[in-house]
Design a protein around this motif. Structure first.
Motif, PDB file in Angstrom:
ATOM      1  N   ILE A 112      46.463 127.623 -38.087  1.00 32.77           N
ATOM      2  CA  ILE A 112      47.734 126.897 -38.134  1.00 32.77           C
ATOM      3  C   ILE A 112      47.917 126.063 -36.875  1.00 32.77           C
ATOM      4  CG2 ILE A 112      50.239 127.170 -38.247  1.00 32.77           C
ATOM      5  CD1 ILE A 112      49.716 129.812 -39.790  1.00 32.77           C
ATOM      6  N   ALA A 113      47.555 126.621 -35.725  1.00 33.07           N
ATOM      7  CA  ALA A 113      47.623 125.898 -34.445  1.00 33.07           C
ATOM      8  C   ALA A 113      46.257 125.285 -34.165  1.00 33.07           C
ATOM      9  CB  ALA A 113      48.011 126.860 -33.326  1.00 33.07           C
ATOM     10  N   LEU A 114      46.250 123.994 -33.822  1.00 33.54           N
ATOM     11  CA  LEU A 114      44.986 123.277 -33.636  1.00 33.54           C
ATOM     12  C   LEU A 114      45.046 122.365 -32.408  1.00 33.54           C
ATOM     13  CD1 LEU A 114      44.246 122.244 -37.344  1.00 33.54           C
ATOM     14  CD2 LEU A 114      43.088 124.025 -36.026  1.00 33.54           C
ATOM     15  N   PRO A 115      43.881 121.939 -31.892  1.00 28.46           N
ATOM     16  CA  PRO A 115      43.857 121.036 -30.740  1.00 28.46           C
ATOM     17  C   PRO A 115      44.650 119.752 -31.007  1.00 28.46           C
ATOM     18  CG  PRO A 115      41.661 121.907 -31.165  1.00 28.46           C
ATOM     19  CD  PRO A 115      42.521 122.333 -32.309  1.00 28.46           C
ATOM     20  N   GLY A 116      45.334 119.283 -29.974  1.00 24.97           N
ATOM     21  CA  GLY A 116      46.076 118.036 -30.073  1.00 24.97           C
ATOM     22  C   GLY A 116      47.442 118.155 -30.704  1.00 24.97           C
ATOM     23  N   ASP A 117      47.777 119.341 -31.221  1.00 20.66           N
ATOM     24  CA  ASP A 117      49.077 119.546 -31.864  1.00 20.66           C
ATOM     25  C   ASP A 117      50.209 119.549 -30.847  1.00 20.66           C
ATOM     26  OD1 ASP A 117      48.050 119.747 -34.399  1.00 20.66           O
ATOM     27  OD2 ASP A 117      48.350 121.908 -34.608  1.00 20.66           O
ATOM     28  N   LEU A 118      51.413 119.228 -31.332  1.00 20.81           N
ATOM     29  CA  LEU A 118      52.636 119.487 -30.595  1.00 20.81           C
ATOM     30  C   LEU A 118      53.336 120.613 -31.341  1.00 20.81           C
ATOM     31  CD1 LEU A 118      55.173 116.943 -29.104  1.00 20.81           C
ATOM     32  CD2 LEU A 118      55.854 119.149 -30.002  1.00 20.81           C
ATOM     33  N   ILE A 119      53.401 121.781 -30.699  1.00 18.67           N
ATOM     34  CA  ILE A 119      53.905 122.991 -31.347  1.00 18.67           C
ATOM     35  C   ILE A 119      55.097 123.525 -30.565  1.00 18.67           C
ATOM     36  CG2 ILE A 119      53.324 125.349 -32.081  1.00 18.67           C
ATOM     37  CD1 ILE A 119      50.363 124.491 -32.032  1.00 18.67           C
ATOM     38  N   ILE A 120      56.175 123.810 -31.281  1.00 17.49           N
ATOM     39  CA  ILE A 120      57.306 124.494 -30.652  1.00 17.49           C
ATOM     40  C   ILE A 120      57.511 125.824 -31.366  1.00 17.49           C
ATOM     41  CG2 ILE A 120      58.411 122.363 -29.904  1.00 17.49           C
ATOM     42  CD1 ILE A 120      60.150 124.263 -32.624  1.00 17.49           C
ATOM     43  N   GLY A 121      57.945 126.814 -30.613  1.00 16.90           N
ATOM     44  CA  GLY A 121      58.213 128.121 -31.198  1.00 16.90           C
ATOM     45  C   GLY A 121      59.422 128.749 -30.540  1.00 16.90           C
ATOM     46  N   ALA A 122      60.241 129.408 -31.342  1.00 18.31           N
ATOM     47  CA  ALA A 122      61.412 130.087 -30.788  1.00 18.31           C
ATOM     48  C   ALA A 122      60.989 131.428 -30.211  1.00 18.31           C
ATOM     49  CB  ALA A 122      62.485 130.251 -31.860  1.00 18.31           C
ATOM     50  N   ASP A 123      60.110 131.351 -29.236  1.00 14.37           N
ATOM     51  CA  ASP A 123      59.611 132.507 -28.494  1.00 14.37           C
ATOM     52  C   ASP A 123      58.946 131.975 -27.234  1.00 14.37           C
ATOM     53  OD1 ASP A 123      58.761 135.663 -28.925  1.00 14.37           O
ATOM     54  OD2 ASP A 123      57.305 134.542 -27.720  1.00 14.37           O
ATOM     55  N   SER A 124      59.221 132.620 -26.111  1.00 11.10           N
ATOM     56  CA  SER A 124      58.776 132.071 -24.822  1.00 11.10           C
ATOM     57  C   SER A 124      57.263 132.003 -24.685  1.00 11.10           C
ATOM     58  CB  SER A 124      59.368 132.897 -23.671  1.00 11.10           C
ATOM     59  OG  SER A 124      59.007 134.260 -23.789  1.00 11.10           O
ATOM     60  N   HIS A 125      56.531 132.846 -25.415  1.00 13.85           N
ATOM     61  CA  HIS A 125      55.073 132.868 -25.268  1.00 13.85           C
ATOM     62  C   HIS A 125      54.348 131.954 -26.256  1.00 13.85           C
ATOM     63  CE1 HIS A 125      56.071 136.647 -23.072  1.00 13.85           C
ATOM     64  NE2 HIS A 125      55.169 136.142 -22.259  1.00 13.85           N
ATOM     65  N   THR A 126      55.100 131.021 -26.848  1.00  8.96           N
ATOM     66  CA  THR A 126      54.481 130.018 -27.719  1.00  8.96           C
ATOM     67  C   THR A 126      53.428 129.217 -26.968  1.00  8.96           C
ATOM     68  OG1 THR A 126      56.493 129.882 -29.055  1.00  8.96           O
ATOM     69  CG2 THR A 126      54.983 128.020 -29.187  1.00  8.96           C
ATOM     70  N   CYS A 127      53.525 129.180 -25.666  1.00  5.80           N
ATOM     71  CA  CYS A 127      52.543 128.457 -24.838  1.00  5.80           C
ATOM     72  C   CYS A 127      51.111 128.969 -25.038  1.00  5.80           C
ATOM     73  CB  CYS A 127      52.933 128.534 -23.367  1.00  5.80           C
ATOM     74  SG  CYS A 127      53.483 130.161 -22.807  1.00  5.80           S
ATOM     75  N   THR A 128      50.946 130.087 -25.724  1.00  4.45           N
ATOM     76  CA  THR A 128      49.615 130.649 -26.019  1.00  4.45           C
ATOM     77  C   THR A 128      48.668 129.608 -26.598  1.00  4.45           C
ATOM     78  OG1 THR A 128      50.637 132.795 -26.506  1.00  4.45           O
ATOM     79  CG2 THR A 128      48.401 132.445 -27.326  1.00  4.45           C
ATOM     80  N   TYR A 129      49.172 128.749 -27.490  1.00  2.00           N
ATOM     81  CA  TYR A 129      48.307 127.847 -28.251  1.00  2.00           C
ATOM     82  C   TYR A 129      47.737 126.722 -27.397  1.00  2.00           C
ATOM     83  CZ  TYR A 129      51.526 130.274 -31.351  1.00  2.00           C
ATOM     84  OH  TYR A 129      52.317 131.231 -31.929  1.00  2.00           O
ATOM     85  N   GLY A 130      48.190 126.623 -26.150  1.00  6.06           N
ATOM     86  CA  GLY A 130      47.589 125.670 -25.228  1.00  6.06           C
ATOM     87  C   GLY A 130      46.129 125.966 -24.950  1.00  6.06           C
ATOM     88  N   ALA A 131      45.699 127.201 -25.242  1.00  9.32           N
ATOM     89  CA  ALA A 131      44.284 127.549 -25.087  1.00  9.32           C
ATOM     90  C   ALA A 131      43.398 126.693 -25.977  1.00  9.32           C
ATOM     91  CB  ALA A 131      44.071 129.029 -25.402  1.00  9.32           C
ATOM     92  N   LEU A 132      43.969 126.147 -27.062  1.00  8.12           N
ATOM     93  CA  LEU A 132      43.211 125.315 -27.993  1.00  8.12           C
ATOM     94  C   LEU A 132      43.246 123.840 -27.619  1.00  8.12           C
ATOM     95  CD1 LEU A 132      44.536 126.945 -31.286  1.00  8.12           C
ATOM     96  CD2 LEU A 132      42.237 127.210 -30.333  1.00  8.12           C
TER      97      LEU A 132
END
Length: 531
Positions: A112-132
């Motif tokens: 669901i989360a992929l490189p180049g995406d702009l992702i927001i999440g109502a949770d502080s650890h949404t920053c996890t997907y920056g690994a991609l």
């Protein structure tokens, strides 16, 4: 001047040729995620705003992962709100029970989360997907509601801090040790409102699990997002998971960085974080002998199969010590279950997508009230204790506001009173329950030396004015009467010879949010042409 990877993603999604730190932009969202603590509030706000249809049912993700199995009736009701909403809007990505797991593990695993995406999440650890190599950041429930309604959000472009890792990893060292070490060096607000970009030859030794852990924890340093430039390991991870096209970005050689931190990993040993803050880090050799009562293996930070295998290696041939509770946690859902692919959706290039461009009457930012004083690092759990977040009712949350800091706060405070605090106010979890509780109990404004990033935007999104003043804390006492003139950027203390104290004026766009009563009312006015 070139752009960083974070700036490139924001520019692309904002339909702009370039962006620079400090700009306020409006950008389209690829993925908007919420869970059973934060989504019910967002769903309520979505309905209040007259929402009848989500912007794209394939780009909204709902995960029941905090209160499952449900611990009480209130928790079950929270999940039911989310389940019913998912049914009504035919949300493609709804997960609960055996299909779920920790949301921040689930989204990458399911492609669901992929490189180049702009992702927001109502949770502080949404920053996890920056690994991609995605721009991923935590927001409040109002932001999530606005994203479900419109498919876009306002963003302040962050400065970028570059962390360069050199050298060879020592035995047993992992991504968790590296990020704990960095947080120990810069502090829990050392990257406040910044992007943390990880680079250096050492990253080639790190697994994707290591990278997810590092990106996940940048919020513990106050960062807006953490990000890795995609490499071969990234591409191998996503190629069999992705069901749509994605873009891999990298920073330009002449990109501008706010600071650069060089780290020699060969000098780092396994790290241990002690209470009360994640920055209170010690190397293993300095920990000493400490009796342990309970060990939990697995979390949204590092509860993947790689982490469980590492624990198994350490425990092989051994037994858990008597009277020690060892609890392995499963962060995964059912990796075999896949959802329907998502539509890409066209972006609108070329438009000037900056918020606050419409003409609107800003609020008269003059407030007067009695001061309640609190110290540094007042986190969202102190504002509204976590034991009460199984409810999203403003009156209920207000009745417990600040009770762990002052059990009589609700009884003694009066509507119109003002909170004055030290640095990093609103740190910790991204729960919007905190500004909801403050506003519902009658707090007129918060003045602090500094604010945690997610609380900062959540407060304005709720229509709660906040002001930054590093000088005020040492000049004011609890019980003082103060007058805040947000238009002039001044605070006056009644009955004291202290002259007016300067504060940061609220930007015009934030004034419009406060004047409208919050982000959702602001959007409603824009949509109906009444702004």
């Amino acid at each position: 001047m070139g752009m960083t990877i974070t700036e490139k993603i924001l520019a692309e999604h904002g339909g702009l040729k370039e962006v620079h730190p400090g700009m306020l932009i409006s950008a389209q969202v690829d993925i908007a995620m919420g869970h059973d603590v934060t989504a019910p509030i967002a769903i309520g706000e979505f309905k209040k705003a007259g929402g009848r249809k989500v912007f794209d049912r394939n780009k909204v993700v709902l995960v029941a992962d905090h209160f499952t199995p449900n611990k009480d009736i209130q928790s079950a009701q929270q999940v039911k709100i989310m389940r019913d909403f998912a049914k009504e809007h035919k949300i493609s990505h709804y997960y609960e029970g055996g299909d779920a797991g920790v949301c921040h593990v689930l989204l990458p695993e399911q492609g669901i989360a992929l490189p180049g995406d702009l992702i927001i999440g109502a949770d502080s650890h949404t920053c996890t997907y920056g690994a991609l190599g995605a721009f991923a950041t935590g927001v409040g429930s109002s932001d999530f509601a606005a994203a479900m309604l419109t498919g876009e959000l306002w963003f302040k472009v962050p400065e970028t801090m570059k962390i360069v890792f050199h050298g060879k990893l020592n035995k047993w060292l992992s991504g968790k040790d590296l990020i704990l070490y960095v947080i120990g060096q810069i502090g829990v607000d050392g990257a406040n409102y910044k992007a943390m970009e990880f680079t250096g030859e050492t990253l080639g030794e790190l697994t994707m699990a290591d990278r997810f852990t590092m990106a996940n924890m940048v919020i513990e340093a106050g960062a807006k997002n953490g990000i890795f430039v995609p490499d071969n390991a990234t591409r191998e991870y996503v190629q069999y998971r992705a069901e749509r096209e994605y873009t891999c970005h990298e920073s330009d050689p002449d990109a501008n960085y706010a600071s650069v931190l060089e780290v020699d990993v060969s000098k780092i040993e396994p790290q241990v974080a002690f209470p009360p803050l994640p920055s209170n880090v010690r190397g293993l050799s300095k920990v000493g002998s400490i009796k342990v009562d309970q060990v939990f293996i697995g979390s949204c930070t590092n509860g993947r199969i790689e982490d469980l295998r590492l624990a198994a290696r350490l425990l092989k041939g051994k037994q858990v010590a008597p009277y020690v509770r060892a609890l392995p946690g499963r962060a995964h859902g059912n990796p075999g279950r896949r959802r329907a692919g998502r539509g890409g959706g066209d972006r609108r290039p070329g438009a000037d997508r900056r918020p606050g461009r419409t003409q609107g009457s800003a609020q008269d930012m003059k407030l007067k009230g009695k001061v309640w004083k609190f110290g540094d690092h007042v986190n969202t759990d102190l504002i509204i204790p976590a034991r009460y977040i199984n409810s999203s009712d403003p009156a209920f949350l207000a009745s417990h506001c600040m009770e762990d800091a002052d059990p009589d706060f609700v009884k003694k405070m009066r509507p119109g009173d003002i909170i004055v605090a030290g640095e990093n106010f609103g740190c910790g979890s991204s729960r919007e329950h905190a500004p909801i509780a403050l506003k519902a109990v009658g707090v007129a404004a918060v003045v602090a030396g500094g604010f945690a990033r997610i609380f900062y935007r959540s407060a304005f999104n709720m229509g709660l004015p906040i002001f930054e003043s590093p000088a005020i804390f040492g000049l004011i006492s609890e019980g003082d009467e103060i007058e805040v003139d947000g238009d002039a950027g001044l605070i006056t203390i009644a009955g004291k010879e202290t002259g007016p104290i300067k504060i940061e004026p609220i930007p015009p766009f934030m004034q419009e949010l406060v004047a409208a009563g919050g982000l959702l009312p602001y959007l409603m006015k824009k949509r109906t042409g009444n702004s």
